[in-house]
Design a protein around this motif. Structure first.
Motif, short mmCIF file in Angstrom:
data_model
loop_
_atom_site.label_atom_id
_atom_site.label_comp_id
_atom_site.label_asym_id
_atom_site.label_seq_id
_atom_site.Cartn_x
_atom_site.Cartn_y
_atom_site.Cartn_z
N PHE A 55 1.15 9.46 -0.40
CA PHE A 55 -0.06 9.87 -1.12
C PHE A 55 0.03 11.35 -1.50
N ILE A 89 2.28 6.38 4.66
CA ILE A 89 1.37 6.22 3.52
C ILE A 89 0.76 7.57 3.15
N THR A 90 0.43 8.38 4.15
CA THR A 90 -0.09 9.73 3.88
C THR A 90 0.94 10.57 3.14
N ALA A 133 -2.66 8.12 -5.95
CA ALA A 133 -2.88 9.56 -5.76
C ALA A 133 -2.66 10.31 -7.06
N ILE A 144 0.84 -1.20 0.00
CA ILE A 144 0.00 0.00 0.00
C ILE A 144 0.87 1.25 0.00
N SER A 192 0.44 3.77 -3.14
CA SER A 192 -0.33 4.97 -2.84
C SER A 192 0.11 6.16 -3.70
#
Length: 406
Positions: free
Chosen positions: A109, A105-106, A60, A52, A56
């Motif tokens: 993204f 992950i943020t 995105a 992930i 990501s």
């Protein structure tokens, strides 16, 4: 090359900033790679979470690209580039201070969203600044900046990590990005006011046989390249018992060859039929891929990797100026929307490549999977070219490199 001596001051400045922006974008993309073992050891993520994390970015980019391309056509390139660079700086700082997988992950993204702003807008800026006869060379140079950033990101990140800690690569990259923001703000001149004509009927554009062909070519090249990234290291390690450093050098050979061939292929697209060049690149890629399997020594594997990288670079470089020429045919300046669509094809390849590689290597040995992919690339490439010829949609004057509707 002669084209670079013909540039105006505004063209040189614009090209310099595009090179810096695309370089820093891909430098940040690959900076994470050598620090992954640290995060794996400290955060103990599952394989799914690591998947992930890496996917990501592409997700995105796919979601945000259709938004930023048209915005740059309406509001201007400089403003959108600044937004993208600020996003890159923010995502890099977030990487530096992330202590959970959710934050990592943020950050990835946000990095993908920022890339959705910078990539198509930077390419559109080149299309704004340069006439069709010069675009091939400058677009190829832009691709070289991308490959150089990709090539240097991992070793620079690893070196900074070793001399300091896991935060230093991200802090240094954030500082470099901030400098880039200041330079763009101060020295990149805003182009003339946007006009209402700079709109693109996306539905009609995507039904254009030329665009369908380019989309298919980009997908084939990107899927092939991204499929190799998760599968080939394991295969080469098992076959040659080599270290991670050697794996990195092999991929560096592929990236270097990509960067060296891209401006050459871009220049050739101004003199010869670009669709035939794209098709030739796909055929070469399909022919070179089996050499990865048949290599009997490390140096042969290095040559095979370089040939595959050159095949991808030769394939992709003519797609960029050709998309700009298609926009010119329609009398529109909506280059941002056109290159946003290119970015989407690129993003789909980034997602589909590792997925296809995982499925195939679950069913077949890696060597067999690569041969299957090579055959599929060749088959689909031939099918796309035959469909383009059957449509009779375009002919190209090789003496001037100009495209005309039949």
């Amino acid at each position: 090359m002669a084209v670079f001596t013909q540039m105006t001051k505004a063209q040189r400045t614009g090209l310099l900033f595009v090179i810096l922006i695309l370089f820093i974008d891909m430098l940040l993309y690959s900076l994470l790679i050598p620090i992954v073992p640290y995060f794996s050891e400290t955060l103990k993520p599952s394989s799914t979470m690591m998947g992930i994390l890496f996917s990501s970015y592409a997700v995105a980019m796919l979601l945000a690209t259709p938004i930023f391309g048209p915005i740059s056509d309406r509001l201007g390139r400089r403003a959108v580039l600044l937004v993208g660079l600020i996003g890159l700086a923010a995502s890099t700082l977030l990487f530096a201070f992330s202590d959970t997988m959710a934050l990592l992950i943020t950050a990835r993204f946000v990095q993908g969203i920022a890339a959705a702003a910078t990539w198509p807008t930077a390419l559109a800026l080149l299309a704004d600044l340069f006439p069709p006869k010069m675009r091939g060379a400058v677009m190829g140079t832009a691709l070289t900046a991308i490959s150089t950033g990709t090539l240097l990101g991992a070793p620079i990140g690893g070196w900074l990590f070793e001399i300091s800690d896991h935060r230093m690569p991200f802090l240094a990259a954030a500082a470099f990005t901030v400098i880039n923001i200041v330079l763009v703000f101060l020295f990149l001149k805003e182009e003339a006011a946007r006009t209402a004509s700079e709109k693109l009927a996306v539905g009609g554009f995507l039904r254009n046989p030329q665009v369908v062909f380019i989309a298919g070519i980009v997908l084939l090249a990107e899927v092939s390249l991204c499929l190799l990234e998760p599968t080939l290291p394991v295969f080469l390690t098992q076959k040659f018992s080599i270290t991670p450093t050697a794996i990195g050098l092999l991929f560096a050979a592929m990236t270097l060859a990509y960067g060296l061939i891209a401006p050459v292929a871009g220049s050739l697209s101004n003199r010869f039929n670009p669709y035939k060049l794209m098709f030739a690149g796909i055929v070469l890629l399909a022919v070179f891929m089996p050499s990865l399997v048949w290599a009997g020594s490390l140096w042969q594997a290095g040559i095979a990797m370089a040939l595959v990288g050159a095949g991808v670079g030769f394939t992709l470089s003519p797609t960029l100026p050709t998309l700009g020429s298609i926009i010119d045919q329609g009398g529109s300046g909506a280059y941002g929307t056109a290159y946003a669509l290119f970015n989407m094809f690129h993003g789909i390849g980034m997602v589909a490549g590792p997925l296809a590689g995982g499925i195939l290597t679950d069913l077949l040995p890696v060597s067999s999977a690569i041969l299957v992919v090579a055959a599929a690339v060749l088959g689909f490439g031939i099918m796309l070219f035959l469909q383009l010829k059957a449509s009779g949609a375009v002919r190209v004057s090789s003496s001037k490199g100009e495209m005309h509707s039949s």
